[in-house]
Design a protein around this motif. Structure first.
Motif, PDB file in Angstrom:
ATOM      1  N   GLY A  96       4.785   2.532 -23.932  1.00  0.00           N
ATOM      2  CA  GLY A  96       3.561   1.999 -23.345  1.00  0.00           C
ATOM      3  C   GLY A  96       3.718   0.773 -22.494  1.00  0.00           C
ATOM      4  N   ASN A  97       4.763  -0.043 -22.728  1.00  0.00           N
ATOM      5  CA  ASN A  97       4.906  -1.240 -21.891  1.00  0.00           C
ATOM      6  C   ASN A  97       5.077  -0.866 -20.429  1.00  0.00           C
ATOM      7  OD1 ASN A  97       7.876  -2.106 -20.833  1.00  0.00           O
ATOM      8  ND2 ASN A  97       8.100  -0.828 -22.648  1.00  0.00           N
ATOM      9  N   TRP A  98       5.699   0.298 -20.155  1.00  0.00           N
ATOM     10  CA  TRP A  98       5.845   0.741 -18.762  1.00  0.00           C
ATOM     11  C   TRP A  98       4.484   0.839 -18.095  1.00  0.00           C
ATOM     12  CZ3 TRP A  98       9.746   4.378 -16.225  1.00  0.00           C
ATOM     13  CH2 TRP A  98      11.059   4.044 -16.595  1.00  0.00           C
ATOM     14  N   GLU A  99       3.602   1.608 -18.705  1.00  0.00           N
ATOM     15  CA  GLU A  99       2.322   1.858 -18.048  1.00  0.00           C
ATOM     16  C   GLU A  99       1.482   0.595 -17.939  1.00  0.00           C
ATOM     17  OE1 GLU A  99      -0.329   5.586 -17.751  1.00  0.00           O
ATOM     18  OE2 GLU A  99      -0.721   4.726 -19.728  1.00  0.00           O
ATOM     19  N   LEU A 100       1.531  -0.260 -18.946  1.00  0.00           N
ATOM     20  CA  LEU A 100       0.742  -1.496 -18.881  1.00  0.00           C
ATOM     21  C   LEU A 100       1.268  -2.432 -17.802  1.00  0.00           C
ATOM     22  CD1 LEU A 100       0.176  -1.885 -22.698  1.00  0.00           C
ATOM     23  CD2 LEU A 100      -1.631  -1.593 -20.980  1.00  0.00           C
ATOM     24  N   ILE A 101       2.589  -2.523 -17.657  1.00  0.00           N
ATOM     25  CA  ILE A 101       3.157  -3.346 -16.582  1.00  0.00           C
ATOM     26  C   ILE A 101       2.832  -2.744 -15.223  1.00  0.00           C
ATOM     27  CG2 ILE A 101       5.334  -4.105 -15.535  1.00  0.00           C
ATOM     28  CD1 ILE A 101       6.402  -4.338 -18.484  1.00  0.00           C
ATOM     29  N   MET A 102       2.919  -1.426 -15.103  1.00  0.00           N
ATOM     30  CA  MET A 102       2.543  -0.762 -13.858  1.00  0.00           C
ATOM     31  C   MET A 102       1.072  -0.993 -13.533  1.00  0.00           C
ATOM     32  SD  MET A 102       4.675   2.739 -14.620  1.00  0.00           S
ATOM     33  CE  MET A 102       3.978   3.722 -13.292  1.00  0.00           C
ATOM     34  N   THR A 103       0.226  -1.010 -14.573  1.00  0.00           N
ATOM     35  CA  THR A 103      -1.205  -1.248 -14.362  1.00  0.00           C
ATOM     36  C   THR A 103      -1.455  -2.686 -13.935  1.00  0.00           C
ATOM     37  OG1 THR A 103      -1.672   0.411 -16.048  1.00  0.00           O
ATOM     38  CG2 THR A 103      -3.480  -1.028 -15.419  1.00  0.00           C
ATOM     39  N   ASP A 104      -0.682  -3.615 -14.470  1.00  0.00           N
ATOM     40  CA  ASP A 104      -0.760  -5.013 -14.048  1.00  0.00           C
ATOM     41  C   ASP A 104      -0.502  -5.119 -12.549  1.00  0.00           C
ATOM     42  OD1 ASP A 104      -0.745  -7.800 -13.936  1.00  0.00           O
ATOM     43  OD2 ASP A 104       1.063  -8.035 -15.152  1.00  0.00           O
ATOM     44  N   ALA A 105       0.542  -4.435 -12.092  1.00  0.00           N
ATOM     45  CA  ALA A 105       0.836  -4.442 -10.658  1.00  0.00           C
ATOM     46  C   ALA A 105      -0.254  -3.735  -9.863  1.00  0.00           C
ATOM     47  CB  ALA A 105       2.184  -3.776 -10.396  1.00  0.00           C
TER      48      ALA A 105
ATOM     49  N   ARG B 281       0.817  -1.209   0.000  1.00  0.00           N
ATOM     50  CA  ARG B 281       0.000   0.000   0.000  1.00  0.00           C
ATOM     51  C   ARG B 281       0.855   1.264   0.000  1.00  0.00           C
ATOM     52  NH1 ARG B 281      -2.421  -1.078   4.198  1.00  0.00           N
ATOM     53  NH2 ARG B 281      -4.270  -2.067   3.302  1.00  0.00           N
ATOM     54  N   GLU B 282       1.960   1.251   0.742  1.00  0.00           N
ATOM     55  CA  GLU B 282       2.722   2.490   0.949  1.00  0.00           C
ATOM     56  C   GLU B 282       3.955   2.618   0.064  1.00  0.00           C
ATOM     57  OE1 GLU B 282       3.559   2.794   5.128  1.00  0.00           O
ATOM     58  OE2 GLU B 282       1.417   2.982   5.674  1.00  0.00           O
ATOM     59  N   VAL B 283       4.536   1.503  -0.363  1.00  0.00           N
ATOM     60  CA  VAL B 283       5.778   1.559  -1.139  1.00  0.00           C
ATOM     61  C   VAL B 283       5.533   1.282  -2.623  1.00  0.00           C
ATOM     62  CG1 VAL B 283       8.116   0.609  -1.402  1.00  0.00           C
ATOM     63  CG2 VAL B 283       7.111   0.853   0.884  1.00  0.00           C
ATOM     64  N   TYR B 284       4.658   0.336  -2.924  1.00  0.00           N
ATOM     65  CA  TYR B 284       4.467  -0.083  -4.315  1.00  0.00           C
ATOM     66  C   TYR B 284       3.308   0.646  -5.005  1.00  0.00           C
ATOM     67  CZ  TYR B 284       7.715  -3.912  -3.350  1.00  0.00           C
ATOM     68  OH  TYR B 284       8.835  -4.634  -3.019  1.00  0.00           O
ATOM     69  N   LEU B 285       2.135   0.624  -4.395  1.00  0.00           N
ATOM     70  CA  LEU B 285       0.950   1.139  -5.063  1.00  0.00           C
ATOM     71  C   LEU B 285       1.060   2.608  -5.460  1.00  0.00           C
ATOM     72  CD1 LEU B 285      -1.914   0.465  -6.075  1.00  0.00           C
ATOM     73  CD2 LEU B 285      -2.769   1.081  -3.793  1.00  0.00           C
ATOM     74  N   PRO B 286       1.551   3.514  -4.615  1.00  0.00           N
ATOM     75  CA  PRO B 286       1.600   4.923  -5.022  1.00  0.00           C
ATOM     76  C   PRO B 286       2.454   5.167  -6.265  1.00  0.00           C
ATOM     77  CG  PRO B 286       1.884   4.718  -2.650  1.00  0.00           C
ATOM     78  CD  PRO B 286       1.979   3.335  -3.204  1.00  0.00           C
ATOM     79  N   THR B 287       3.441   4.311  -6.500  1.00  0.00           N
ATOM     80  CA  THR B 287       4.324   4.484  -7.649  1.00  0.00           C
ATOM     81  C   THR B 287       3.659   4.050  -8.948  1.00  0.00           C
ATOM     82  OG1 THR B 287       6.279   4.151  -6.262  1.00  0.00           O
ATOM     83  CG2 THR B 287       6.565   3.818  -8.626  1.00  0.00           C
ATOM     84  N   VAL B 288       2.762   3.064  -8.885  1.00  0.00           N
ATOM     85  CA  VAL B 288       2.214   2.497 -10.122  1.00  0.00           C
ATOM     86  C   VAL B 288       0.797   2.940 -10.441  1.00  0.00           C
ATOM     87  CG1 VAL B 288       3.720   0.479 -10.038  1.00  0.00           C
ATOM     88  CG2 VAL B 288       1.467   0.359  -8.927  1.00  0.00           C
ATOM     89  N   VAL B 289       0.026   3.365  -9.466  1.00  0.00           N
ATOM     90  CA  VAL B 289      -1.417   3.520  -9.666  1.00  0.00           C
ATOM     91  C   VAL B 289      -1.785   4.745 -10.494  1.00  0.00           C
ATOM     92  CG1 VAL B 289      -1.978   4.889  -7.605  1.00  0.00           C
ATOM     93  CG2 VAL B 289      -3.620   3.176  -8.478  1.00  0.00           C
ATOM     94  N   ASN B 290      -0.873   5.685 -10.638  1.00  0.00           N
ATOM     95  CA  ASN B 290      -1.174   6.869 -11.444  1.00  0.00           C
ATOM     96  C   ASN B 290      -0.630   6.780 -12.863  1.00  0.00           C
ATOM     97  OD1 ASN B 290      -2.618   8.396  -9.435  1.00  0.00           O
ATOM     98  ND2 ASN B 290      -0.664   8.663  -8.394  1.00  0.00           N
ATOM     99  N   GLY B 291      -0.003   5.657 -13.191  1.00  0.00           N
ATOM    100  CA  GLY B 291       0.424   5.425 -14.554  1.00  0.00           C
ATOM    101  C   GLY B 291       1.664   6.202 -14.951  1.00  0.00           C
TER     102      GLY B 291
END
Length: 395
Positions: A201-210, A185-195
């Motif tokens: 594009g592979n960056w954002e899609l992989i971040m969205t997967d996470a 919640r505090e280390v991983y999600l804030p980095t990926v949830v805003n795209g």
């Protein structure tokens, strides 16, 4: 008398307004409770209980038998596997410098390998090993830094969320599950949830997967909805269809929004056909990651009752078929990437192919040949053992 009547009218109107406001608030609260009451399906990050039960019943048959043997023989699946956690993971371009980048990705995939083995064998030593790996990281991880930090967080967060989801909801002995949830919640999600609107594009899609995997694990409906919107924004801007018009769509919020900027963003490609991807003329390795991650997001959403495949099936099937044909050796036309492409798709299409072909009945002959030639699919960054989990799986 007139004053009393006027006051009565005003008070009546005020009473009616208050009543209407209270009623509206009550309906809103009820709607909020109804929305909040809609539970997530667990386990439901990339794989479901029904999918894994199907796998377990078929471990003696192909292609699952070979895939299971490949998993069991891998170093990640060993009970002697030792995690290498660190507080700060620093990843530069192409993971250079590599201060914990490979270690974190490997540990996340090893946790998933042991979670799968736990479920399919019920040998609790594998559950304990998965827990050991995740506990080691949740005890120390504080941040990801460097150029590749968002992508690194996506790679590792995707695998960690799958492992955590399986262990939390099928094994009863994880006392530090809450601490791992806090790390996600505090280390991983804030980095990926805003795209990542302006990277490849592979960056954002992989971040969205996470992001979608972490959201399901955390029972976080708001973050789940944000991940779904990221997917809806990015997939049409990553895979072209002729119905898009003369040139590809721009991802909402991207700085690449004129024709010339979009052509530059698509690595100089000026002719567009069904299935062409934003990174096709870069290389097939990154393109395959993008397509695979898009399928992963749709697969997790499907487990949660949301059919993103219905929205994305044409882009996904054309993308897989277009690149599979070239990977199999079809001639590269002169108008494509200057007449030369860089193949190397890797183990990327098993999930999407199974969803579209096996479950939806879409003919995909080139993709089928490529997928079957590559079985059993191995491990790469955030991709692991997908022949085992998804090949010919009806669930």
């Amino acid at each position: 008398m007139r004053l009393r009547l006027a006051l009565t009218v005003v008070l009546s109107a005020a009473t009616l307004t208050a009543a209407l406001q209270a009623s509206a608030a009550g309906h809103a609260a009820a709607a909020g409770r109804a929305g909040a009451a809609a539970p997530f399906n667990h386990p439901g990050v990339l794989v479901s209980r029904a999918q894994l039960d199907f796998v377990g019943a078929n471990l003696g048959n192909e292609p699952w038998k070979s895939a299971w043997s490949a998993l069991r023989a891998h170093s990640f699946a060993s009970l002697s596997y030792t995690p290498k956690p660190r507080a700060v993971v620093e990843c530069g371009p192409s993971s250079n410098p590599n201060h914990g980048c490979s270690d974190e990705r490997n540990d996340a995939m090893a946790a998933y390998a042991h979670a799968l083995q736990w479920y399919l064998t019920k040998d609790d030593r594998h559950a304990k090993k998965a827990v050991q790996i995740m506990d080691a990281w949740s005890a120390v991880i504080s941040s990801h830094t460097g150029h590749n930090a968002p992508l690194q967080t996506g790679w590792s967060g995707a695998s960690f969320s799958r492992a955590a989801e399986l262990i939390k909801h099928t094994y009863g002995g994880w006392s530090n599950a809450g601490r791992f949830a806090t790390a996600l919640r505090e280390v991983y999600l804030p980095t990926v949830v805003n795209g990542s609107a302006n990277t490849n594009g592979n960056w954002e899609l992989i971040m969205t997967d996470a992001a979608i995997g972490i959201a399901v694990f955390l029972d976080d409906r708001a973050s789940f909805d944000k991940a779904v919107q990221l997917w809806r924004n990015r997939l049409p801007a990553y895979v072209y269809l002729k119905t898009d018009g003369a040139y590809p769509k721009s991802r909402p919020g991207s700085k690449y929004d004129t024709r010339d900027e979009i052509i530059g963003y698509w690595h100089g490609q000026t002719t567009f056909v069904d299935g062409l991807a934003q990174e096709t003329c870069r290389d097939f390795g990154h393109t395959g990651w993008g397509i695979a991650a898009a399928a992963h997001v749709a697969e997790t959403a499907r487990h949660q009752g949301l059919d993103l495949y219905a929205e994305g099936k044409d882009r996904l099937r054309h993308a897989m078929g277009f690149h599979a044909g070239l990977q199999l050796g079809e001639p590269v036309p002169s108008w494509l990437c200057g007449g030369s492409v860089t193949p190397g798709l890797g183990p990327t299409f098993e999930v999407g192919y199974n969803a579209l072909h096996k479950r939806m009945g879409i003919g995909m002959s080139r993709t089928q040949r490529l997928v079957e030639q590559g079985r059993p699919a191995g491990v790469s960054h955030f991709l692991g053992w997908e022949t085992l989990t998804h090949a010919e799986n009806p669930h």
